[in-house]
Write an enzyme that holds these catalytic residues in place. Sequence first.
Site, PDB file in Angstrom:
ATOM      1  N   SER A 135      16.875  -5.844 -10.744  1.00  0.00           N
ATOM      2  CA  SER A 135      16.501  -7.246 -10.620  1.00  0.00           C
ATOM      3  C   SER A 135      15.958  -7.733 -11.921  1.00  0.00           C
ATOM      4  O   SER A 135      15.134  -7.087 -12.239  1.00  0.00           O
ATOM      5  CB  SER A 135      15.687  -7.429  -9.472  1.00  0.00           C
ATOM      6  OG  SER A 135      15.203  -8.888  -9.406  1.00  0.00           O
ATOM      7  N   LYS A 161      21.220  -8.353 -11.167  1.00  0.00           N
ATOM      8  CA  LYS A 161      20.521  -9.415 -10.161  1.00  0.00           C
ATOM      9  C   LYS A 161      19.604 -10.511 -10.912  1.00  0.00           C
ATOM     10  O   LYS A 161      18.702  -9.939 -11.635  1.00  0.00           O
ATOM     11  CB  LYS A 161      19.824  -9.013  -8.830  1.00  0.00           C
ATOM     12  CG  LYS A 161      19.152 -10.117  -8.108  1.00  0.00           C
ATOM     13  CD  LYS A 161      18.910  -9.549  -6.637  1.00  0.00           C
ATOM     14  CE  LYS A 161      17.115  -9.962  -6.559  1.00  0.00           C
ATOM     15  NZ  LYS A 161      16.822  -9.370  -5.370  1.00  0.00           N
ATOM     16  N   LEU A 162      20.203 -11.606 -11.158  1.00  0.00           N
ATOM     17  CA  LEU A 162      19.230 -12.545 -11.760  1.00  0.00           C
ATOM     18  C   LEU A 162      18.387 -13.423 -10.749  1.00  0.00           C
ATOM     19  O   LEU A 162      19.105 -14.060 -10.020  1.00  0.00           O
ATOM     20  CB  LEU A 162      19.950 -13.638 -12.742  1.00  0.00           C
ATOM     21  CG  LEU A 162      21.155 -12.938 -13.635  1.00  0.00           C
ATOM     22  CD1 LEU A 162      21.814 -14.039 -14.480  1.00  0.00           C
ATOM     23  CD2 LEU A 162      20.244 -11.944 -14.795  1.00  0.00           C
ATOM     24  N   LYS A 163      17.165 -13.536 -11.159  1.00  0.00           N
ATOM     25  CA  LYS A 163      16.656 -14.422 -10.245  1.00  0.00           C
ATOM     26  C   LYS A 163      16.585 -16.138 -10.996  1.00  0.00           C
ATOM     27  O   LYS A 163      16.713 -16.275 -12.088  1.00  0.00           O
ATOM     28  CB  LYS A 163      14.992 -14.303 -10.700  1.00  0.00           C
ATOM     29  CG  LYS A 163      14.352 -12.991 -10.060  1.00  0.00           C
ATOM     30  CD  LYS A 163      14.349 -13.139  -8.301  1.00  0.00           C
ATOM     31  CE  LYS A 163      13.744 -11.848  -7.890  1.00  0.00           C
ATOM     32  NZ  LYS A 163      13.721 -12.081  -6.441  1.00  0.00           N
ATOM     33  N   ASP A 189      19.404 -14.261  -6.950  1.00  0.00           N
ATOM     34  CA  ASP A 189      18.743 -14.389  -6.074  1.00  0.00           C
ATOM     35  C   ASP A 189      17.679 -15.632  -6.193  1.00  0.00           C
ATOM     36  O   ASP A 189      17.000 -15.988  -7.257  1.00  0.00           O
ATOM     37  CB  ASP A 189      17.745 -13.076  -6.165  1.00  0.00           C
ATOM     38  CG  ASP A 189      16.693 -13.172  -4.923  1.00  0.00           C
ATOM     39  OD1 ASP A 189      16.013 -12.348  -4.555  1.00  0.00           O
ATOM     40  OD2 ASP A 189      17.028 -14.105  -4.141  1.00  0.00           O
ATOM     41  N   ASN A 191      15.306 -16.805  -3.617  1.00  0.00           N
ATOM     42  CA  ASN A 191      14.189 -16.937  -2.957  1.00  0.00           C
ATOM     43  C   ASN A 191      14.030 -18.073  -2.412  1.00  0.00           C
ATOM     44  O   ASN A 191      12.640 -18.633  -2.522  1.00  0.00           O
ATOM     45  CB  ASN A 191      12.930 -16.397  -3.977  1.00  0.00           C
ATOM     46  CG  ASN A 191      13.178 -14.855  -4.584  1.00  0.00           C
ATOM     47  OD1 ASN A 191      13.263 -14.546  -5.569  1.00  0.00           O
ATOM     48  ND2 ASN A 191      13.082 -14.099  -3.320  1.00  0.00           N
ATOM     49  N   GLU A 214      22.027 -15.086  -3.089  1.00  0.00           N
ATOM     50  CA  GLU A 214      21.029 -14.416  -2.302  1.00  0.00           C
ATOM     51  C   GLU A 214      19.799 -15.522  -1.897  1.00  0.00           C
ATOM     52  O   GLU A 214      19.352 -15.968  -2.873  1.00  0.00           O
ATOM     53  CB  GLU A 214      20.315 -13.240  -2.824  1.00  0.00           C
ATOM     54  CG  GLU A 214      19.365 -12.520  -1.863  1.00  0.00           C
ATOM     55  CD  GLU A 214      18.724 -11.113  -2.272  1.00  0.00           C
ATOM     56  OE1 GLU A 214      19.160 -10.718  -3.554  1.00  0.00           O
ATOM     57  OE2 GLU A 214      17.643 -10.738  -1.874  1.00  0.00           O
ATOM     58  N   ASP A 239      18.314 -12.595   2.836  1.00  0.00           N
ATOM     59  CA  ASP A 239      17.042 -11.605   2.580  1.00  0.00           C
ATOM     60  C   ASP A 239      16.007 -11.937   3.816  1.00  0.00           C
ATOM     61  O   ASP A 239      15.610 -11.474   4.655  1.00  0.00           O
ATOM     62  CB  ASP A 239      16.613 -11.270   1.136  1.00  0.00           C
ATOM     63  CG  ASP A 239      15.330 -10.834   0.674  1.00  0.00           C
ATOM     64  OD1 ASP A 239      15.078 -10.785  -0.366  1.00  0.00           O
ATOM     65  OD2 ASP A 239      14.597 -10.279   1.737  1.00  0.00           O
ATOM     66  N   LYS A 263      15.343  -4.885   3.890  1.00  0.00           N
ATOM     67  CA  LYS A 263      14.223  -4.379   3.347  1.00  0.00           C
ATOM     68  C   LYS A 263      13.387  -3.994   4.547  1.00  0.00           C
ATOM     69  O   LYS A 263      12.886  -4.746   5.308  1.00  0.00           O
ATOM     70  CB  LYS A 263      13.295  -5.348   2.618  1.00  0.00           C
ATOM     71  CG  LYS A 263      13.935  -6.141   1.453  1.00  0.00           C
ATOM     72  CD  LYS A 263      13.186  -7.308   0.753  1.00  0.00           C
ATOM     73  CE  LYS A 263      13.732  -7.719  -0.727  1.00  0.00           C
ATOM     74  NZ  LYS A 263      13.064  -8.836  -1.027  1.00  0.00           N
ATOM     75  N   GLY A 291      14.475  -4.364  -2.882  1.00  0.00           N
ATOM     76  CA  GLY A 291      13.164  -3.725  -3.482  1.00  0.00           C
ATOM     77  C   GLY A 291      11.973  -4.909  -3.294  1.00  0.00           C
ATOM     78  O   GLY A 291      12.169  -5.846  -3.457  1.00  0.00           O
TER      79      GLY A 291
HETATM   80  O1  LIG Z   1      13.352  -3.955  -8.038  1.00  0.00           O
HETATM   81  C1  LIG Z   1      12.667  -4.483  -7.103  1.00  0.00           C
HETATM   82  O2  LIG Z   1      11.824  -3.673  -6.292  1.00  0.00           O
HETATM   83  C2  LIG Z   1      12.412  -5.861  -7.086  1.00  0.00           C
HETATM   84  C3  LIG Z   1      13.524  -6.503  -6.625  1.00  0.00           C
HETATM   85  C4  LIG Z   1      13.415  -7.987  -6.290  1.00  0.00           C
HETATM   86  O3  LIG Z   1      13.861  -9.053  -7.017  1.00  0.00           O
HETATM   87  N1  LIG Z   1      12.579  -8.239  -5.247  1.00  0.00           N
HETATM   88  C5  LIG Z   1      12.161  -9.480  -4.814  1.00  0.00           C
HETATM   89  C6  LIG Z   1      13.108 -10.206  -3.972  1.00  0.00           C
HETATM   90  O4  LIG Z   1      12.987 -11.330  -3.917  1.00  0.00           O
HETATM   91  O5  LIG Z   1      13.987  -9.614  -3.498  1.00  0.00           O
HETATM   92  C7  LIG Z   1      10.668  -9.172  -4.232  1.00  0.00           C
HETATM   93  C8  LIG Z   1      10.036  -8.834  -5.319  1.00  0.00           C
HETATM   94  C9  LIG Z   1       8.493  -8.945  -5.031  1.00  0.00           C
HETATM   95  C10 LIG Z   1       8.151  -8.898  -3.475  1.00  0.00           C
HETATM   96  C11 LIG Z   1       9.373  -9.267  -2.806  1.00  0.00           C
HETATM   97  C12 LIG Z   1      10.313  -9.465  -3.347  1.00  0.00           C
END
Ligand SMILES: O=C(O)CCC(=O)N[C@@H](C(=O)O)c1ccccc1
Length: 368
Positions: A135, A161-163, A189, A191, A214, A239, A263, A291
């Site tokens: 990510s 994966k790109l935010k 992603d 969020n 995502e 998610d 998760k 993750g």
């Molecule tokens: O590689 C990792 O553990 C992070 C992957 C990732 O982007 N997690 C994000 C998500 O939105 O999924 C996240 C990060 C921190 C806490 C919750 C979620």
Amino acid sequence: MRIELVELVDVRLPLVRPFRTSVSGDTERRTFLLRVVTDRAEGWAEYGGDPEPSYCAEFAAGTERVLADHLLPRITGLDRVSAARVGPAAAGVKGNHLAKAVLETAILDAELRAHGMSFATGLGAVRDRVPVGVSVGITDTVGELLETVAAHLDEGYVRIKLKIEPGWDLEPVRAVREEFGPDLPLQVDANTAYSLTDAERLRRLDDFGLVQIEQPLAEDDLRGHAELAAMLGTPICLDESIRSARDAATAIALRACRIVNVKPARVGGYLEARRIHDVCAAHGIPVWCGGMLETGIGRAQNLALAALPGFVLPGDISASGRYYAEDITAAFELEDGHLSVPDGPGSGVNVLPDALARCTVARRVLYA
Ligand SMILES: O=C(O)CCC(=O)N[C@@H](C(=O)O)c1ccccc1
């Protein structure tokens, strides 16, 4: 099995580089570990939340109270404790999935160790190593993003994966697709950063052949995701919206998603995570393991889950070095884009006392 002691270990681990999403910008991981000592074995788990309720409604200080005042009294009173008994015994406590997850997982770790069984065997893994993705957070410039992606591809990650967020979406995705070619498995992603009014902009992401988009909309907007899914060619992955096997069944029935990010912390633990896997498999919906910047404890446990048959897409399970200069377990190293699934008892990893001491802020006994 009987619980003799439960201890909370408050930890602070510096990140090797800042990690920015549409809802957070972290330079360190501040969380806690839960150590459960039973008459048969000891188990460890890590909390999936943060000090602030920004990513989800739960937060560390609140979870500590829920554990101490509401969950532990229900669990430690059981004459025979097991991971399977935590859910029913804790049913009187509404929500608080991250709190239930950290407690159930520590008990599951102890239970499996007591039986000399790995998480992988206990959960039903079918692979010994799994391909993993990475990510990539939001960066200040597109140039910096391309450098970061290139470095991760050099390390061997099989998926990027790109935010994204409004204002950082089409341009960075186009740049990565143009720089690294049409065959790179690429996904985004959001969020929850978008709304249905952004549908036309999100539909333009269809031009880039993404694996998935995502969680574009709010976590409680299944209807909106169903409407958006009908407009997009790219599959939607959920998610934050999927907090249980029932949520997964509802989202699938509403056609709100075609992929699910599982998760364990978000859904209350590895047993519910496996139930979500089973519901999705029954409907032909691929899943992958998300993750939450886990230390080696959560990373080991996630790898076992990611080895189940329905986890057919690479997860966000990076090598330890992606986030931490020093992990609190033996570091996980990428090998040809894969990570090995631990096969020792329980999570298969053990906390390194010196490394733990270096990142420990405080230790508090919650039950003795
Ligand atoms: O590689 C990792 O553990 C992070 C992957 C990732 O982007 N997690 C994000 C998500 O939105 O999924 C996240 C990060 C921190 C806490 C919750 C979620």
